[in-house]
Scaffold this motif. Structure first.
Motif, PDB file in Angstrom:
ATOM      1  N   GLY A 110     -41.992  60.517   1.999  1.00  0.00           N
ATOM      2  CA  GLY A 110     -41.069  59.811   1.149  1.00  0.00           C
ATOM      3  C   GLY A 110     -40.547  58.466   1.698  1.00  0.00           C
ATOM      4  N   PHE A 111     -40.920  58.227   2.926  1.00  0.00           N
ATOM      5  CA  PHE A 111     -40.208  57.187   3.652  1.00  0.00           C
ATOM      6  C   PHE A 111     -41.096  55.704   2.810  1.00  0.00           C
ATOM      7  CE2 PHE A 111     -39.711  59.911   7.231  1.00  0.00           C
ATOM      8  CZ  PHE A 111     -38.132  59.710   7.219  1.00  0.00           C
ATOM      9  N   LYS A 112     -40.339  54.656   2.744  1.00  0.00           N
ATOM     10  CA  LYS A 112     -40.827  53.471   2.050  1.00  0.00           C
ATOM     11  C   LYS A 112     -41.436  52.637   3.212  1.00  0.00           C
ATOM     12  CE  LYS A 112     -36.660  50.584   2.240  1.00  0.00           C
ATOM     13  NZ  LYS A 112     -35.828  49.864   1.290  1.00  0.00           N
ATOM     14  N   GLU A 113     -41.132  52.934   4.246  1.00  0.00           N
ATOM     15  CA  GLU A 113     -41.590  52.108   5.546  1.00  0.00           C
ATOM     16  C   GLU A 113     -41.478  53.007   6.708  1.00  0.00           C
ATOM     17  OE1 GLU A 113     -39.325  48.522   6.608  1.00  0.00           O
ATOM     18  OE2 GLU A 113     -38.019  48.801   5.102  1.00  0.00           O
ATOM     19  N   ASP A 145     -34.471  55.090   1.302  1.00  0.00           N
ATOM     20  CA  ASP A 145     -33.402  54.984   0.340  1.00  0.00           C
ATOM     21  C   ASP A 145     -32.464  55.814   0.242  1.00  0.00           C
ATOM     22  OD1 ASP A 145     -34.903  52.697  -0.787  1.00  0.00           O
ATOM     23  OD2 ASP A 145     -36.127  53.805  -2.030  1.00  0.00           O
ATOM     24  N   GLY A 146     -31.634  56.141   1.471  1.00  0.00           N
ATOM     25  CA  GLY A 146     -30.409  56.798   1.478  1.00  0.00           C
ATOM     26  C   GLY A 146     -30.496  58.249   1.724  1.00  0.00           C
ATOM     27  N   GLN A 147     -31.889  58.883   1.495  1.00  0.00           N
ATOM     28  CA  GLN A 147     -32.252  60.419   1.724  1.00  0.00           C
ATOM     29  C   GLN A 147     -32.361  60.596   2.906  1.00  0.00           C
ATOM     30  OE1 GLN A 147     -31.805  62.052  -1.162  1.00  0.00           O
ATOM     31  NE2 GLN A 147     -31.242  60.065  -2.314  1.00  0.00           N
ATOM     32  N   GLU A 148     -32.524  61.958   3.368  1.00  0.00           N
ATOM     33  CA  GLU A 148     -32.701  62.294   4.736  1.00  0.00           C
ATOM     34  C   GLU A 148     -33.779  63.407   4.554  1.00  0.00           C
ATOM     35  OE1 GLU A 148     -29.784  62.883   7.926  1.00  0.00           O
ATOM     36  OE2 GLU A 148     -28.291  62.192   6.650  1.00  0.00           O
ATOM     37  N   PRO A 149     -35.223  62.992   4.238  1.00  0.00           N
ATOM     38  CA  PRO A 149     -36.168  63.823   4.116  1.00  0.00           C
ATOM     39  C   PRO A 149     -36.680  64.693   5.437  1.00  0.00           C
ATOM     40  CG  PRO A 149     -37.179  61.820   4.135  1.00  0.00           C
ATOM     41  CD  PRO A 149     -35.665  61.635   4.286  1.00  0.00           C
ATOM     42  N   LEU A 150     -36.225  64.277   6.717  1.00  0.00           N
ATOM     43  CA  LEU A 150     -36.330  64.575   7.993  1.00  0.00           C
ATOM     44  C   LEU A 150     -35.042  64.697   8.742  1.00  0.00           C
ATOM     45  CD1 LEU A 150     -38.665  65.592  10.064  1.00  0.00           C
ATOM     46  CD2 LEU A 150     -38.372  63.091  11.089  1.00  0.00           C
ATOM     47  N   LYS A 188     -39.750  69.980   8.068  1.00  0.00           N
ATOM     48  CA  LYS A 188     -38.791  69.232   7.904  1.00  0.00           C
ATOM     49  C   LYS A 188     -37.682  69.071   8.584  1.00  0.00           C
ATOM     50  CE  LYS A 188     -40.704  68.361   3.675  1.00  0.00           C
ATOM     51  NZ  LYS A 188     -41.179  67.050   3.244  1.00  0.00           N
ATOM     52  N   GLU A 189     -37.710  69.648  10.046  1.00  0.00           N
ATOM     53  CA  GLU A 189     -36.581  69.370  10.945  1.00  0.00           C
ATOM     54  C   GLU A 189     -37.478  69.292  12.287  1.00  0.00           C
ATOM     55  OE1 GLU A 189     -32.449  71.310  11.977  1.00  0.00           O
ATOM     56  OE2 GLU A 189     -34.189  72.858  12.476  1.00  0.00           O
ATOM     57  N   VAL A 190     -37.098  68.589  13.235  1.00  0.00           N
ATOM     58  CA  VAL A 190     -37.631  68.484  14.321  1.00  0.00           C
ATOM     59  C   VAL A 190     -36.686  69.294  15.517  1.00  0.00           C
ATOM     60  CG1 VAL A 190     -37.891  66.660  16.583  1.00  0.00           C
ATOM     61  CG2 VAL A 190     -38.368  65.851  14.112  1.00  0.00           C
TER      62      VAL A 190
END
Length: 541
Positions: free
Chosen positions: A7-10, A210-215, A253-255
Motif C-alpha cells: 500500500g505504499f504510494k512510493e 499516507d500515515g499508515q504503518e503497513p509494515l 507484515k513484520e520484519v
C-alpha cells in the motif's frame, strides 16, 4: 513493484536523496540550523562535512527548497570534477547567466555584475557545491576569488562547501590556507543514534503510506539494523529495502531479527570489503577462542573462592489510582503548576515562569508572553506520540480541583513525567491511565503565525506560508499565491489523512504542529525517548 503490495504510494527506502522524506534527527537539526543561520546572517563561507551516507545532500536540497525564491537566488553544483573554466561556466549556467565564453575573466565579470544587481534588489545569492572533496586546488582558488566579490558592508555570495571528511584535509593544505581561514561556520554531520534510527525507519514507512504503518520492524530487527548501519541513513535504507522485499516474498507484515540479518547479509554480499571483513572475523574468532580458554581457567579458580551473596533488586509495586492522586494532591497547587509548566518551557528553551503576587496563573497568557500557543484538547498517548510534543496532562482530584503532570518522554510501555508522581518519575502506561482521563494542554509555536492571520493581506500571507509548508511535505504542487481554494484545502486534507488526523481541510492546531515538524527548518522540542542520552529536538525558537 513489490512495495506497492503493502500500500505504499512510493518506495519508502529508495537510495536517491528525496527532500520530501526529510527526517530531522538531532544531528540533522543542528546541521540545518547552522546552514540556515549562516546564510541568513551572510557569513560568506560555510562548510558541511560528514561521512558517506549521513544525509548531507538531502539536507542541502531541503535547505534550498526552504529558502524563499523571492528573497534568495540559489545554485547547486553537484559534479565539481571540472577545470577552472568548466567550473565557472557551470556556476554561471546555474544562475541563468551567459556561459559561452572561454575566458574566465569575462565569466567572472558577468557573475560580479549579477551579484551586484541581486544585492541592490535585497536578495541573497547562495552557491552550494556538493562533493567538494573532489575539487582541485586550482578550482578551489577560483572559489576563493568568487568569495572576494563583496561591497563595503556585505558579502555578495554565500558559498556552502559540502563534502566527506577528506574535504577538511584538502582545505588544510598550505596553498589553501587563505580559503580555509575564510570559512566562518563549520559543521560535521554525525550519524544518528539508536532512537533516531528507529524513528527514521518508522517515519519513512508512514510517509510513503499516507500515515499508515503497513509494515513494522521488531525491536530485535531495529537493533541489528542499527548495529550494522551505525546510524547512517544510506545503509539503513539499503537494509530496509531488502528487508521489505523479503517480507513481500514471505507474505509477512513484520520484519523479524532473522529477516533483518538476512537483509544485512544480502547487502554485504559482493561488497569489496567483504573479504577483509571475513579476515577480521577469523581473527576475532581466534581471539574469542583464547578468551574462552582463559575464562575456563578463571572459572576453575573462582570455585576455590567463597561464594558472594546474590543481591536482589526490588521492583516497586504497581502504582494504584488512589496512591497516584494522593501523591499529586500532596503538592501545593501553585508549586505543582510552576514545576510542570517550567519543565515544558525548559524543553522550548524559553524563560521560566516565576510566581507574581496578585496575578492569576493563566496558561494561555503565560504561553503567549513567551511566543507560544497553549491549546487544550482531549488526547490519548497515541495522539501525543504522533504530535511528539511535551504536554501538560490535567489530573482531576477526588475532592475537586486539578493538578498538572508534564509528559516529557515515553517509550513503548513507559512514560517520563514531571513532577514525580508518588515519588516516581517513570510510570507504565497502565499506571498513567488509572488517574489521567485525557485532558491535555500542549504548548507549541506557530512559527509563521498562520493561525492568527485571518483577515485581508495578513490572511493571504498566512495562506502563502501554509502552501509553502504543504509543498515542503510533498502534498501541494500549485502556485504559492495565498489563495485558500479547493486545491489548497484538498492538499491540507491529504496531509491530515497521512498524519491520521480528521481530514477536514481546516487549519487547526494539531495540523499546524505536525506541518511545522514534518516540513523541516523548524525545531520544536520532541518527547525524549527513555534510555536516550541525546535530546531528539533542539527546541530553539
Amino acid at each position: 513493484m513489490y512495495w506497492e503490495s503493502f500500500g505504499f504510494k512510493e518506495a519508502p527506502f529508495a537510495l536517491t536523496p528525496n527532500p520530501s522524506f526529510l527526517f530531522l534527527s538531532a544531528p540533522h537539526q543542528e546541521a540545518f540550523a547552522h546552514l540556515l543561520f549562516a546564510i541568513e546572517n551572510r557569513a560568506g563561507f560555510i562548510e558541511l562535512s560528514g561521512e558517506v551516507g549521513t544525509g548531507k545532500t538531502t539536507i542541502v536540497r531541503t535547505l534550498l527548497n526552504q529558502l524563499d525564491p523571492e528573497t534568495h537566488r540559489t545554485a547547486l553544483i553537484f559534479n565539481p570534477i571540472l577545470s577552472p573554466l568548466g567550473f565557472m561556466k557551470e556556476v554561471n549556467a546555474e544562475f541563468g547567466l551567459p556561459c559561452d565564453g572561454n575566458e574566465i575573466r569575462d565569466l567572472h565579470a558577468l557573475l560580479n555584475a549579477y551579484l551586484l544587481e541581486e544585492n541592490r534588489a535585497g536578495r541573497t545569492v547562495v552557491l552550494v557545491i556538493d562533493e567538494a572533496q573532489n575539487l582541485s586546488v586550482e578550482v578551489l582558488e577560483h572559489v576563493r576569488l568568487i568569495s572576494n566579490l563583496e561591497t563595503e558592508s556585505d558579502k555578495l555570495i554565500q558559498i556552502v562547501l559540502v563534502g566527506q571528511p577528506e574535504l577538511n584535509a584538502l582545505l588544510a593544505r598550505d596553498e589553501l590556507r587563505q580559503l580555509d581561514q575564510r570559512i566562518t561556520v563549520r559543521y560535521h554531520l554525525k550519524p544518528m543514534c539508536f532512537d533516531d534510527t528507529c524513528a527514521y525507519i518508522r517515519h519513512r514507512i508512514r510517509f510513503a503510506a499516507d500515515g499508515q504503518e503497513p509494515l513494522t520492524f521488531s525491536a530485535g530487527a531495529f537493533k541489528r539494523i542499527f548495529k550494522f548501519s551505525g546510524g547512517l541513513p544510506r545503509l539503513i535504507n539499503g537494509v530496509c529495502d531488502r528487508a521489505l522485499l523479503l517480507a513481500y516474498t514471505r507474505e509477512r507484515k513484520e520484519v523479524t531479527p532473522a529477516m533483518a540479518s538476512l537483509a544485512i547479509a544480502d547487502l554485504r554480499r559482493g561488497s569489496p570489503r567483504r573479504r577483509r571483513a571475513l579476515q577480521v572475523r577469523a581473527l576475532s574468532a581466534a581471539l574469542i577462542l583464547c578468551v574462552i580458554i582463559i575464562a575456563g581457567f578463571s572459572a576453575v579458580s573462582l570455585h576455590l573462592l567463597p561464594e558472594e551473596k546474590k543481591v536482589t533488586v526490588q521492583v516497586p509495586p504497581p502504582l494504584t489510582s488512589d496512591a497516584a492522586r494522593q501523591g499529586i494532591a500532596a503538592q501545593a497547587e501553585q508549586e505543582n503548576l510552576y514545576q510542570a509548566v517550567n519543565a515544558v518551557l525548559a524543553a522550548w528553551q524559553v524563560q521560566r515562569v516565576e510566581p507574581v503576587p496578585g496575578q492569576p496563573d493563566n496558561l494561555r497568557a503565560l504561553a503567549r508572553q513567551r511566543g507560544l500557543v497553549a491549546t487544550k484538547l482531549a488526547a490519548n498517548l497515541e495522539l501525543l506520540g504522533r504530535l511528539d510534543a511535551p504536554a501538560l496532562l490535567h489530573v482531576e482530584l477526588p475532592g475537586g480541583g486539578e493538578r498538572l503532570v508534564a509528559l516529557m518522554g515515553f517509550e513503548k510501555d513507559e512514560v517520563s513525567v514531571v513532577p514525580a508522581v508518588a515519588g516516581r518519575s517513570k510510570l507504565s502506561r497502565t499506571e498513567l491511565a488509572q488517574f489521567w482521563s485525557g485532558g491535555t494542554t500542549v504548548l507549541w509555536k506557530d512559527f509563521h503565525g498562520i493561525g492568527t492571520r485571518t483577515k485581508g493581506a495578513e490572511k493571504t500571507a498566512g495562506t502563502k506560508a501554509l502552501q509553502g509548508l504543504l509543498k515542503q511535505v510533498g502534498c501541494y504542487n500549485g502556485p504559492t499565491d495565498g489563495a485558500l481554494n479547493d486545491t489548497t484545502r484538498q492538499s491540507l486534507a491529504e496531509f491530515q489523512r497521512r498524519e491520521q488526523l480528521v481530514a477536514d481541510g481546516k487549519v487547526g492546531a494539531q495540523t499546524l504542529m505536525l506541518l511545522y515538524r514534518r516540513a523541516g527548518g523548524f525545531f520544536p522540542p520532541g518527547l525524549a525517548r527513555a534510555g536516550s542520552t541525546e535530546s531528539k529536538q533542539t527546541g530553539r525558537i
